[in-house]
Design a protein around this motif. Sequence first.
Motif, PDB file in Angstrom:
ATOM      1  N   MET A 117      41.846 -25.058 -97.959  1.00  0.00           N
ATOM      2  CA  MET A 117      41.828 -24.213 -96.781  1.00  0.00           C
ATOM      3  C   MET A 117      43.181 -23.527 -96.589  1.00  0.00           C
ATOM      4  O   MET A 117      43.232 -22.368 -96.208  1.00  0.00           O
ATOM      5  CB  MET A 117      41.454 -25.028 -95.563  1.00  0.00           C
ATOM      6  CG  MET A 117      41.331 -24.191 -94.328  1.00  0.00           C
ATOM      7  SD  MET A 117      40.338 -25.067 -93.147  1.00  0.00           S
ATOM      8  CE  MET A 117      40.278 -23.909 -91.870  1.00  0.00           C
ATOM      9  N   THR A 118      44.270 -24.204 -96.839  1.00  0.00           N
ATOM     10  CA  THR A 118      45.595 -23.615 -96.696  1.00  0.00           C
ATOM     11  C   THR A 118      45.743 -22.411 -97.612  1.00  0.00           C
ATOM     12  O   THR A 118      46.286 -21.388 -97.225  1.00  0.00           O
ATOM     13  CB  THR A 118      46.693 -24.645 -97.004  1.00  0.00           C
ATOM     14  OG1 THR A 118      46.543 -25.738 -96.104  1.00  0.00           O
ATOM     15  CG2 THR A 118      48.058 -24.047 -96.840  1.00  0.00           C
ATOM     16  N   LYS A 119      45.236 -22.532 -98.820  1.00  0.00           N
ATOM     17  CA  LYS A 119      45.322 -21.427 -99.770  1.00  0.00           C
ATOM     18  C   LYS A 119      44.563 -20.214 -99.237  1.00  0.00           C
ATOM     19  O   LYS A 119      45.034 -19.080 -99.333  1.00  0.00           O
ATOM     20  CB  LYS A 119      44.770 -21.865-101.125  1.00  0.00           C
ATOM     21  CG  LYS A 119      45.003 -20.888-102.227  1.00  0.00           C
ATOM     22  CD  LYS A 119      44.534 -21.467-103.539  1.00  0.00           C
ATOM     23  CE  LYS A 119      44.906 -20.574-104.693  1.00  0.00           C
ATOM     24  NZ  LYS A 119      44.452 -21.094-105.966  1.00  0.00           N
ATOM     25  N   ASP A 120      43.390 -20.421 -98.648  1.00  0.00           N
ATOM     26  CA  ASP A 120      42.620 -19.332 -98.076  1.00  0.00           C
ATOM     27  C   ASP A 120      43.357 -18.695 -96.899  1.00  0.00           C
ATOM     28  O   ASP A 120      43.361 -17.487 -96.743  1.00  0.00           O
ATOM     29  CB  ASP A 120      41.248 -19.810 -97.612  1.00  0.00           C
ATOM     30  CG  ASP A 120      40.348 -20.196 -98.772  1.00  0.00           C
ATOM     31  OD1 ASP A 120      40.549 -19.671 -99.886  1.00  0.00           O
ATOM     32  OD2 ASP A 120      39.457 -21.028 -98.565  1.00  0.00           O
ATOM     33  N   PHE A 121      43.987 -19.531 -96.067  1.00  0.00           N
ATOM     34  CA  PHE A 121      44.740 -19.008 -94.931  1.00  0.00           C
ATOM     35  C   PHE A 121      45.897 -18.146 -95.422  1.00  0.00           C
ATOM     36  O   PHE A 121      46.127 -17.052 -94.917  1.00  0.00           O
ATOM     37  CB  PHE A 121      45.275 -20.132 -94.042  1.00  0.00           C
ATOM     38  CG  PHE A 121      46.173 -19.621 -92.952  1.00  0.00           C
ATOM     39  CD1 PHE A 121      45.645 -19.040 -91.823  1.00  0.00           C
ATOM     40  CD2 PHE A 121      47.553 -19.693 -93.088  1.00  0.00           C
ATOM     41  CE1 PHE A 121      46.467 -18.534 -90.824  1.00  0.00           C
ATOM     42  CE2 PHE A 121      48.387 -19.203 -92.094  1.00  0.00           C
ATOM     43  CZ  PHE A 121      47.841 -18.621 -90.962  1.00  0.00           C
ATOM     44  N   ARG A 122      46.621 -18.633 -96.398  1.00  0.00           N
ATOM     45  CA  ARG A 122      47.757 -17.870 -96.930  1.00  0.00           C
ATOM     46  C   ARG A 122      47.307 -16.523 -97.480  1.00  0.00           C
ATOM     47  O   ARG A 122      47.940 -15.504 -97.234  1.00  0.00           O
ATOM     48  CB  ARG A 122      48.477 -18.658 -98.017  1.00  0.00           C
ATOM     49  CG  ARG A 122      49.276 -19.812 -97.495  1.00  0.00           C
ATOM     50  CD  ARG A 122      49.948 -20.540 -98.626  1.00  0.00           C
ATOM     51  NE  ARG A 122      50.582 -21.747 -98.145  1.00  0.00           N
ATOM     52  CZ  ARG A 122      50.973 -22.736 -98.907  1.00  0.00           C
ATOM     53  NH1 ARG A 122      50.794 -22.687-100.214  1.00  0.00           N
ATOM     54  NH2 ARG A 122      51.552 -23.794 -98.388  1.00  0.00           N
ATOM     55  N   ALA A 123      46.223 -16.546 -98.225  1.00  0.00           N
ATOM     56  CA  ALA A 123      45.709 -15.304 -98.801  1.00  0.00           C
ATOM     57  C   ALA A 123      45.264 -14.342 -97.694  1.00  0.00           C
ATOM     58  O   ALA A 123      45.564 -13.147 -97.744  1.00  0.00           O
ATOM     59  CB  ALA A 123      44.560 -15.596 -99.752  1.00  0.00           C
TER      60      ALA A 123
END
Length: 70
Positions: free
Chosen positions: A1-7
């Motif tokens: 989820m963090t990766k999606d937020f960053r993107a």
Amino acid sequence: MTKDFRASAAHCAGIVPTVLGWTPDQYWSATPAELTAILYVVSAASPGSQTAEPLSRTQLEKLKETFSYG
């Protein structure tokens, strides 16, 4: 989820200056709720939208005044 937020955050950071005229500092200082509310208004007023009338010049100036960080 963090990766999606960053993107997603990085993607929005590229769009917001063009759409709203914000600086990077203004974007990163805004809360998600502020950004969501403003983008909702902008997208609801976009051509082809069935949810709202386009913003008037007065409404746009009021938004700029309300959410101005400069």
